[in-house]
Structure formats: C-alpha cells, structure tokens
Design an enzyme around this catalytic site. Structure first.
Site, PDB file in Angstrom:
ATOM      1  N   TRP A   1      19.086 -29.958  41.796  1.00  0.00           N
ATOM      2  CA  TRP A   1      18.193 -31.080  42.151  1.00  0.00           C
ATOM      3  C   TRP A   1      16.914 -31.046  41.298  1.00  0.00           C
ATOM      4  O   TRP A   1      16.360 -32.088  40.944  1.00  0.00           O
ATOM      5  CB  TRP A   1      17.839 -30.973  43.653  1.00  0.00           C
ATOM      6  CG  TRP A   1      16.762 -31.918  44.091  1.00  0.00           C
ATOM      7  CD1 TRP A   1      16.916 -33.212  44.487  1.00  0.00           C
ATOM      8  CD2 TRP A   1      15.350 -31.641  44.188  1.00  0.00           C
ATOM      9  NE1 TRP A   1      15.700 -33.760  44.823  1.00  0.00           N
ATOM     10  CE2 TRP A   1      14.721 -32.816  44.649  1.00  0.00           C
ATOM     11  CE3 TRP A   1      14.560 -30.520  43.943  1.00  0.00           C
ATOM     12  CZ2 TRP A   1      13.349 -32.897  44.859  1.00  0.00           C
ATOM     13  CZ3 TRP A   1      13.198 -30.613  44.148  1.00  0.00           C
ATOM     14  CH2 TRP A   1      12.612 -31.777  44.607  1.00  0.00           C
ATOM     15  N   HIS A   2      16.469 -29.813  40.932  1.00  0.00           N
ATOM     16  CA  HIS A   2      15.242 -29.698  40.149  1.00  0.00           C
ATOM     17  C   HIS A   2      15.383 -30.278  38.739  1.00  0.00           C
ATOM     18  O   HIS A   2      14.403 -30.723  38.157  1.00  0.00           O
ATOM     19  CB  HIS A   2      14.797 -28.237  40.046  1.00  0.00           C
ATOM     20  CG  HIS A   2      14.142 -27.744  41.304  1.00  0.00           C
ATOM     21  ND1 HIS A   2      14.846 -27.147  42.311  1.00  0.00           N
ATOM     22  CD2 HIS A   2      12.865 -27.774  41.716  1.00  0.00           C
ATOM     23  CE1 HIS A   2      14.009 -26.822  43.293  1.00  0.00           C
ATOM     24  NE2 HIS A   2      12.805 -27.204  42.960  1.00  0.00           N
ATOM     25  N   GLY A   3      16.593 -30.218  38.191  1.00  0.00           N
ATOM     26  CA  GLY A   3      16.747 -30.775  36.846  1.00  0.00           C
ATOM     27  C   GLY A   3      18.120 -30.536  36.278  1.00  0.00           C
ATOM     28  O   GLY A   3      18.832 -29.621  36.700  1.00  0.00           O
TER      29      GLY A   3
ATOM     30  N   PHE B   1      10.308 -33.674  37.787  1.00  0.00           N
ATOM     31  CA  PHE B   1      11.519 -33.716  38.621  1.00  0.00           C
ATOM     32  C   PHE B   1      11.661 -35.044  39.326  1.00  0.00           C
ATOM     33  O   PHE B   1      12.476 -35.265  40.134  1.00  0.00           O
ATOM     34  CB  PHE B   1      11.501 -32.576  39.649  1.00  0.00           C
ATOM     35  CG  PHE B   1      11.283 -31.234  39.008  1.00  0.00           C
ATOM     36  CD1 PHE B   1      11.836 -30.951  37.784  1.00  0.00           C
ATOM     37  CD2 PHE B   1      10.516 -30.278  39.631  1.00  0.00           C
ATOM     38  CE1 PHE B   1      11.623 -29.724  37.179  1.00  0.00           C
ATOM     39  CE2 PHE B   1      10.301 -29.043  39.046  1.00  0.00           C
ATOM     40  CZ  PHE B   1      10.851 -28.773  37.815  1.00  0.00           C
TER      41      PHE B   1
END
Lengths: 463, 79
Positions: free
Chosen positions: A315-317, A463
């Site tokens: 989800w962060h990247g 993000f």
C-alpha cells in the site's frame, strides 16, 4: 498554506459564529477543493470520480434489502476502488514485473499519482463496509464530498471514519478560542518537528544514502538511525499539523502517533505507530481474513498477519522495498505472537526495547532505499567489515553544519524518547505569556528554517 | 447484565488460558495481560458463538473494555 490557512479558519469561524452551519460546511468544502487542486488541477478529477463512485454505491447498498445483492454491491465497490488505485499507482509495477516473465516491452502513458489517493481510498473502503454493515447511513453527496476531501487529512491522513468526522462537521458549533489555541500549539510543534528536526536528519540521510556502495559501518548505522528519526519526526509532525488544523475548525481528528520508539515489542510499536492505518489493517484486513477460518489458531493467525502486513507494505508504494518492509514487520509480529503465547519468557525491559528499536530501524532501511540493491548494500554495511570507522562526512559537509546537525539531531532523539508527546502538550496547555512565547518561538524558528534550508516534501506525500 | 458477565467469564478463562482471571466491566487490554489483536479476535469469535450474534467490523474497534462488550452484546441480542 500560511496565507490560505488563516483566511479559511477565519471565514469558517465567522460563519459558525453567525450560525450559518450550512454555509460554513460549503466554505470548508470549497477550501478543500482549492487546496487539492492547487498543486495539479487534473488530480481533482480522480478525487471527484472516487467521491461520486463511492457515494453512488453506498446509496445503492443502503436502498437494497436483499443481503446477497448488498454484498455484491459491496464487493463491486471495493473492487472498483482497488482498480482505481491499482491502475493509477501499481500498473507500471505490475506490468514491469510481468515483463520479466513474458518479455513484452512495457509502454505506459505517464500518469501523475493523485495526491493522497492511497489514503482516501482506505477511507472510501471503510465507508462502504460501514454502510454495508448498517453502522452508517449513506451520506448526502455534499456531506460525503466534505468528509473525503477534508483538506488537512486528504493528502496523508490521519485516516478518519465517517462516524468520527462527518458527525462532528454536521454538529459543530464551530471552533472555540480554546480549540483554536490547542490547534495552533499542535501546528507549531508539528511544523518544528518537520522543518527543523526531520529536515536536519534528512540532510544526513540523503548524503549517506547517495553513497551506499562505499559505506563504512559507522556511516551505515548513522544513516539507518538518522532515517528512523527522520521518518518519525516528518510523519508525526505532519499528523500533528493535520490534527492541529482540525482543532482550529473545532474538529477532533484521530491521533496517529503515541511515542512509538518507546515501544518494547513490535506489537506495541504498531499500537503506537501510524495508529489509524494500524487500526485499518487490524479491523478491515486482518479480521475478515481470520474470520474465513472456523477456528482461530496461532499458525493461522501468523499466516494472516504476514499476509495483512504484505498488503500494508505494498500500500505504501509500488516497489519490492515496501513489500519487503511489510513482510519483515509481518514476520516480526508473528514471532512476537509466538513468543507471547508459546515461549512466554519475559525479557528485561531494556533488552526488549533495544531489540524492538533495532528491528524497526533496520526495517526502515528497506523503506528508504530506492531499490533492493541499495537496501542490501546498506544492510550489508551494517555488518562488521573492513571499512568500519571511516566517516569522511567532514569532507562533504562543513564543520559548522556538522555541529548544527548534531545539536538538532540530539533534540530530535530526546523528543522521540523522553518527555510528553505533542498531544499531551496540547491537552495540558495552560495559557500564559510564557507558553505563548515558547510556541511563538517554535513557529518563528520554523519559519526561519523554511527560508534558510533546502526543504523536503513530507515523506508520506509520496503515498 | 450480570448474567451476561457470568456467561462471559468462562470464555475469558478459555481465551486467556487462566482460570484465576476475574473480569469486571472495567477490565480492558491494559489491565488483562495478553489482550492483543490476536486474543481480541479469538475472544470476539468465542463471544459470537456463545451468544449467536455477529459483530460488525466497525464495532470491534469500539470495544475498549468488558463493559463495552456487554453493552454491545445486549444491543445485538435485542435486535
């Protein structure tokens, strides 16, 4: 921001005082739209698409009585949110990795990632699930747009739920002198943490991470710890500012950090670090997955923990470094669970704190590194090797800068480990000339730093 | 409400693996050792089975102590 914020807060305050609640909410929505569109107008299109899509699906869910049809709409809604996020943020990552297996050239149009898409997507998913479970009614479009686009939180959280924020927006009598003061204090602390402390650590981190091929042991540990403090002061500074702005509107935005580096286990760390994301992972990822099993066992819980943290990492990247970060934390949380339930040996507090802090710091190397090669080079340099003591920082940084960075780093380290947290300071605020002078000085020093040093964007803006 | 608390007691004994544990409305994660996210979901599943109810995901976050749990069970049973 420094012209925009006073105007918006003053306008909102004036409308609330004139008992024009509806106009005050219109003013807040307009302010949020201007804030969001300021950087790049086309980003607004994606925010509007997301708001309309989720509002419409929530309406349909609320009107449908048949349980299985409601569930189908929920699945469709979550699927569409994932598709939107996936297309804009992960398409290149997925296709590039697929091209290693199926060697086809990847050509994708350049798409600018809409500001805060990862954050508002989570809020939308929580909203749909809460609607489906009957916890919240489907909002009016105007209310839903105000909630999702709320400008202090839209770019990097704290992640709020409809029940927490929208109810307050609708019922607020407006900010009081006390909430505005508390908000200003948190804003001042947050800004100081970001521009004075985090950006000082950033100078050390950037310098060392640009030379990972020739790192000495000391440099590698210095960069690792410096980044650990940079990311905390940067992100918690941002969160303090967002919560502070919320208070200036008379709204209580959920807390995001609670002195995480004082944790004595990884489980405790995630109860204190990025708390609103951590709650989302536990409630909306971990729980549904574990509920798929008829009986909960430790092994199943560990597998699900790793899976949930892998998703949280991604989800962060779109990068393997973030996936590795999530995997490492999932693994550590599982070890922590097994230790608590099966091994049951109580470690001395100082040792458990040290193990936790070292693990967190090393895992952040993957978070900071642009790719896996740099992460491995840095981690390799942390181990004993021939070039252990060379710092050579004084060849690229002046002695005055080294002294300045040392002093500011010491302040950052002490603030992370000791004393009251920002929210404790804001809650325990007693108005006096001394406290006003102290917080005004924090703001002044921050402004001076903003004008004299090279600023860095907030890390979580990416993000 | 006291009846509900009596029915909750053996569930806590089982989940926390401790027959000495005595719960009251104020008992929470900070007063009961080992009440973490895994134990919480284990506890919730056992309570759901015992009372034949289903908690919504959004409700789980609001269960700060045994008292909250009792109130929610009562609301769910009344629905």
């Amino acid at each position: 921001m420094f012209a925009f914020l006073p105007v918006v807060v003053a306008g909102y305050y004036g409308l609330c005082r004139a008992k024009q609640g509806l106009l005050a909410q219109v003013w807040m929505l307009l302010a949020s739209i201007v804030f969001y569109a300021w950087g790049r107008l086309e980003h607004l299109v994606w925010l509007v698409v997301s708001i309309l899509l989720n509002w419409a699906i929530a309406k349909i869910i609320a009107r449908t009585s048949d349980v299985s049809t409601r569930k189908q709409w929920l699945v469709l809604g979550i699927g569409l949110n994932i598709c939107l996020l996936g297309t804009l943020k992960y398409a290149k990552f997925i296709l590039t990795n697929l091209s290693y297996i199926f060697p086809v050239p990847v050509v994708l149009p350049e798409v600018w990632l809409p500001l805060g898409i990862s954050f508002f997507t989570i809020q939308q998913v929580m909203f749909l699930v809460d609607c489906y479970e009957g916890l919240v009614p489907a909002s009016r479009l105007f209310d839903h747009a105000t909630f999702v686009s709320f400008f202090p939180c839209v770019s990097s959280g704290p992640i709020s739920r409809v029940r927490q924020l929208l109810t307050q927006i609708q019922r607020t009598q407006g900010p009081s002198a006390q909430t505005i003061t508390g908000g200003l204090v948190l804003f001042a602390i947050g800004l100081f943490k970001k521009v004075v402390l985090a950006d000082s650590f950033a100078q050390i981190v950037d310098l060392i991470f640009n030379h990972t091929k020739t790192l000495s042991g000391i440099q590698a540990w210095l960069a690792t710890f410096a980044y650990t403090f940079q990311i905390y002061l940067d992100f918690s500074g941002y969160s303090d500012m967002a919560i502070g702005i919320g208070l200036m509107f008379g709204l209580v935005v959920p807390m995001n950090f609670d002195a995480p580096y004082r944790s004595c286990s990884i489980i405790e760390f995630w109860q204190r670090w990025h708390i609103t994301l951590s709650k989302f992972i536990t409630v909306y990822l971990y729980t549904p997955m574990i509920r798929c099993f008829k009986q909960v066992s430790l092994v199943k819980a560990c597998i699900v923990t790793v899976l949930a943290m892998l998703i949280a990492g991604l989800w962060h990247g779109p990068s393997w470094t973030f996936v590795t970060f999530g995997f490492l934390h999932g693994l550590a949380l599982s070890v922590n669970q097994v230790w608590r339930k099966k091994i049951k040996i109580k470690m001395p507090t100082i040792l458990s704190w040290l193990v936790t802090f070292l693990f967190v710091s090393i895992a952040f190397v993957f978070f900071r590194s642009p790719d896996m090669m740099v992460a491995f080079e840095t981690c390799g340099a942390l181990l004993p090797h021939g070039n252990w003591f060379g710092t050579e920082l004084d060849k690229v940084v002046g002695r005055y800068e080294i002294a300045q960075l040392t002093v500011l780093s010491a302040v950052g380290v002490l603030a992370s480990f000791l004393g009251p947290t920002s929210s404790q300071l804001a809650q325990g605020l007693t108005l006096s000339r001394r406290s006003a002078l102290a917080y005004a000085s924090l703001l002044l020093v921050s402004f001076l730093f903003m004008n004299s040093t090279k600023g860095h964007d907030f890390i979580y803006f990416a993000f | 409400m006291t009846d509900l608390l009596v029915r909750l007691q053996p569930i806590f004994h089982d989940v926390f693996d401790s027959t000495d544990l005595r719960i009251v409305r104020e008992s929470s994660a900070s007063s009961i050792e080992g009440w973490d996210s895994l134990t919480h979901i284990h506890l919730v599943s056992s309570v759901e089975r015992e009372f034949g109810i289903r908690f919504a995901l959004g409700e789980l976050e609001e269960l700060k102590n045994v008292g909250d749990m009792l109130d929610l069970i009562e609301r769910k049973k009344a629905q």
